[in-house]
Design a protein around this motif. Structure first.
Motif, PDB file in Angstrom:
ATOM      1  N   ASP A   1       0.820  -1.207   0.000  1.00 22.77           N
ATOM      2  CA  ASP A   1       0.000   0.000   0.000  1.00 22.77           C
ATOM      3  C   ASP A   1       0.857   1.260   0.000  1.00 22.77           C
ATOM      4  O   ASP A   1       0.496   2.282   0.572  1.00 22.77           O
ATOM      5  N   GLY A   2       2.005   1.176  -0.660  1.00 23.07           N
ATOM      6  CA  GLY A   2       2.919   2.310  -0.660  1.00 23.07           C
ATOM      7  C   GLY A   2       3.795   2.384   0.564  1.00 23.07           C
ATOM      8  O   GLY A   2       4.490   3.369   0.767  1.00 23.07           O
ATOM      9  N   GLN A   3       3.789   1.356   1.387  1.00 24.08           N
ATOM     10  CA  GLN A   3       4.560   1.364   2.624  1.00 24.08           C
ATOM     11  C   GLN A   3       5.656   0.297   2.639  1.00 24.08           C
ATOM     12  O   GLN A   3       6.180  -0.017   3.695  1.00 24.08           O
ATOM     13  N   THR A   4       5.979  -0.240   1.482  1.00 23.59           N
ATOM     14  CA  THR A   4       7.111  -1.156   1.393  1.00 23.59           C
ATOM     15  C   THR A   4       8.304  -0.377   0.855  1.00 23.59           C
ATOM     16  O   THR A   4       8.194   0.325  -0.147  1.00 23.59           O
ATOM     17  N   VAL A   5       9.430  -0.486   1.522  1.00 21.58           N
ATOM     18  CA  VAL A   5      10.594   0.325   1.167  1.00 21.58           C
ATOM     19  C   VAL A   5      11.768  -0.531   0.715  1.00 21.58           C
ATOM     20  O   VAL A   5      12.894  -0.055   0.670  1.00 21.58           O
ATOM     21  N   ILE A   6      11.505  -1.796   0.382  1.00 23.28           N
ATOM     22  CA  ILE A   6      12.573  -2.637  -0.140  1.00 23.28           C
ATOM     23  C   ILE A   6      12.152  -3.267  -1.458  1.00 23.28           C
ATOM     24  O   ILE A   6      10.964  -3.409  -1.756  1.00 23.28           O
ATOM     25  N   ARG A   7      13.166  -3.599  -2.245  1.00 18.16           N
ATOM     26  CA  ARG A   7      13.021  -4.390  -3.457  1.00 18.16           C
ATOM     27  C   ARG A   7      13.828  -5.662  -3.271  1.00 18.16           C
ATOM     28  O   ARG A   7      14.784  -5.687  -2.483  1.00 18.16           O
ATOM     29  N   ILE A   8      13.471  -6.703  -4.030  1.00 19.10           N
ATOM     30  CA  ILE A   8      14.126  -7.994  -3.851  1.00 19.10           C
ATOM     31  C   ILE A   8      14.608  -8.545  -5.193  1.00 19.10           C
ATOM     32  O   ILE A   8      13.862  -8.563  -6.179  1.00 19.10           O
ATOM     33  N   GLY A   9      15.847  -8.996  -5.202  1.00 14.91           N
ATOM     34  CA  GLY A   9      16.366  -9.793  -6.302  1.00 14.91           C
ATOM     35  C   GLY A   9      16.568 -11.216  -5.824  1.00 14.91           C
ATOM     36  O   GLY A   9      16.713 -11.470  -4.619  1.00 14.91           O
ATOM     37  N   VAL A  10      16.579 -12.163  -6.738  1.00 10.94           N
ATOM     38  CA  VAL A  10      16.813 -13.568  -6.394  1.00 10.94           C
ATOM     39  C   VAL A  10      17.935 -14.090  -7.287  1.00 10.94           C
ATOM     40  O   VAL A  10      17.903 -13.915  -8.508  1.00 10.94           O
ATOM     41  N   GLY A  11      18.938 -14.709  -6.666  1.00  7.63           N
ATOM     42  CA  GLY A  11      20.055 -15.251  -7.433  1.00  7.63           C
ATOM     43  C   GLY A  11      20.803 -16.299  -6.636  1.00  7.63           C
ATOM     44  O   GLY A  11      20.435 -16.638  -5.505  1.00  7.63           O
ATOM     45  N   ARG A  12      21.848 -16.819  -7.221  1.00 10.93           N
ATOM     46  CA  ARG A  12      22.667 -17.858  -6.598  1.00 10.93           C
ATOM     47  C   ARG A  12      23.715 -17.241  -5.677  1.00 10.93           C
ATOM     48  O   ARG A  12      24.349 -16.236  -6.010  1.00 10.93           O
TER      49      ARG A  12
ATOM     50  N   THR B   1      18.200 -11.029  -2.433  1.00  9.53           N
ATOM     51  CA  THR B   1      19.009  -9.851  -2.111  1.00  9.53           C
ATOM     52  C   THR B   1      18.087  -8.667  -1.867  1.00  9.53           C
ATOM     53  O   THR B   1      17.191  -8.390  -2.667  1.00  9.53           O
ATOM     54  N   ILE B   2      18.312  -7.991  -0.766  1.00 14.95           N
ATOM     55  CA  ILE B   2      17.457  -6.885  -0.328  1.00 14.95           C
ATOM     56  C   ILE B   2      18.066  -5.563  -0.793  1.00 14.95           C
ATOM     57  O   ILE B   2      19.250  -5.298  -0.591  1.00 14.95           O
ATOM     58  N   HIS B   3      17.230  -4.738  -1.422  1.00 17.39           N
ATOM     59  CA  HIS B   3      17.641  -3.415  -1.897  1.00 17.39           C
ATOM     60  C   HIS B   3      16.652  -2.380  -1.379  1.00 17.39           C
ATOM     61  O   HIS B   3      15.444  -2.606  -1.420  1.00 17.39           O
ATOM     62  N   LEU B   4      17.141  -1.254  -0.911  1.00 15.84           N
ATOM     63  CA  LEU B   4      16.247  -0.174  -0.522  1.00 15.84           C
ATOM     64  C   LEU B   4      15.592   0.446  -1.753  1.00 15.84           C
ATOM     65  O   LEU B   4      16.242   0.611  -2.792  1.00 15.84           O
ATOM     66  N   ASN B   5      14.326   0.784  -1.631  1.00 14.83           N
ATOM     67  CA  ASN B   5      13.629   1.563  -2.652  1.00 14.83           C
ATOM     68  C   ASN B   5      13.933   3.036  -2.361  1.00 14.83           C
ATOM     69  O   ASN B   5      13.285   3.672  -1.522  1.00 14.83           O
ATOM     70  N   ASN B   6      14.949   3.557  -3.030  1.00 17.91           N
ATOM     71  CA  ASN B   6      15.453   4.894  -2.702  1.00 17.91           C
ATOM     72  C   ASN B   6      14.417   5.988  -2.927  1.00 17.91           C
ATOM     73  O   ASN B   6      14.381   6.977  -2.181  1.00 17.91           O
ATOM     74  N   GLU B   7      13.576   5.824  -3.950  1.00 21.60           N
ATOM     75  CA  GLU B   7      12.570   6.849  -4.213  1.00 21.60           C
ATOM     76  C   GLU B   7      11.570   6.932  -3.062  1.00 21.60           C
ATOM     77  O   GLU B   7      11.157   8.026  -2.652  1.00 21.60           O
ATOM     78  N   ARG B   8      11.159   5.784  -2.537  1.00 21.52           N
ATOM     79  CA  ARG B   8      10.204   5.802  -1.431  1.00 21.52           C
ATOM     80  C   ARG B   8      10.836   6.337  -0.154  1.00 21.52           C
ATOM     81  O   ARG B   8      10.196   7.037   0.635  1.00 21.52           O
ATOM     82  N   VAL B   9      12.123   6.016   0.051  1.00 17.04           N
ATOM     83  CA  VAL B   9      12.817   6.570   1.212  1.00 17.04           C
ATOM     84  C   VAL B   9      12.892   8.097   1.099  1.00 17.04           C
ATOM     85  O   VAL B   9      12.648   8.825   2.066  1.00 17.04           O
ATOM     86  N   ARG B  10      13.199   8.579  -0.090  1.00 18.28           N
ATOM     87  CA  ARG B  10      13.269  10.032  -0.273  1.00 18.28           C
ATOM     88  C   ARG B  10      11.898  10.681  -0.063  1.00 18.28           C
ATOM     89  O   ARG B  10      11.808  11.777   0.500  1.00 18.28           O
TER      90      ARG B  10
END
Length: 201
Positions: free
Chosen positions: A34-45, A67-76
């Motif tokens: 709902d616009g309140q998730t601030v991470i993105r996820i990649g999947v790899g070996r 792999t966890i990545h911050l959603n920089n736009e949402r943090v900003r």
């Protein structure tokens, strides 16, 4: 360090396109919500030495990891809601925890995550990671750690209201790897909120 600090002065349009290209190439997806998730996820070996986590999970080279990545736009955007950095920090931590709740439920039901053994990030934002259930470990190599630290400080200088002065703080000088097993994530977070309807990208 100068090369990586160019990210902090890159024009917005160029930053957006380079970020989109990176996410496409590495398969990094937004979490639904709902616009309140601030991470993105990649999947790899997993690459590198075996990782032994406290709950007994062993992550070997070649195992699937998220792999966890911050959603920089949402943090900003969170920083844009308030002029008080302390309040922004509280809101970001709240939404980070909500993101973990979403990820925990996806790891139970979504095919993309069901074979993932653990979730990890190499980050300068490792302080306090234990309170979210993460284990804090050294980076896979000193050189890799220095490169990631320089890059993430450039992102901090770009997206934080205090800019480069924030990025130069001693607490952001070194990276660590944060790890949480899929089993621990599910046990800690899966039952907290109602399940989302699907994945985003």
């Amino acid at each position: 360090g100068t090369r990586w600090m160019l990210c902090s002065t890159m024009p917005d349009w160029l930053w957006r396109w380079s970020d989109i290209a990176y996410r496409w190439f590495h398969g990094v997806e937004d979490l639904p919500g709902d616009g309140q998730t601030v991470i993105r996820i990649g999947v790899g070996r997993h690459r590198g030495r075996r990782v032994a986590l406290k709950d007994g999970t062993l992550v070997h080279a070649g195992d699937l990891v998220g792999t966890i990545h911050l959603n920089n736009e949402r943090v900003r955007s969170i920083h844009g809601r308030t002029a008080n950095p302390a309040i922004a920090g509280i809101l970001i931590r709240r939404d980070f925890e909500r993101s973990l709740e979403t990820l925990a439920r996806l790891s139970e039901s979504h095919p993309r995550y069901q074979a993932v053994k653990a979730f990890t990030a190499t980050t300068i934002f490792h302080q306090g990671g234990e309170r979210f259930g993460f284990e804090i470990l050294p980076p896979r190599s000193t050189l890799f750690g220095r490169v990631v630290a320089a890059y993430e400080r450039s992102l901090l200088a770009r997206f934080h209201p205090l800019g480069a002065s924030r990025a130069r703080r001693k607490r952001f000088a070194e990276v660590r790897m944060i790890w949480i097993s899929r089993a621990t994530l599910r046990r800690r977070y899966a039952a907290r909120r109602s399940s989302p309807s699907g994945t985003g990208s």
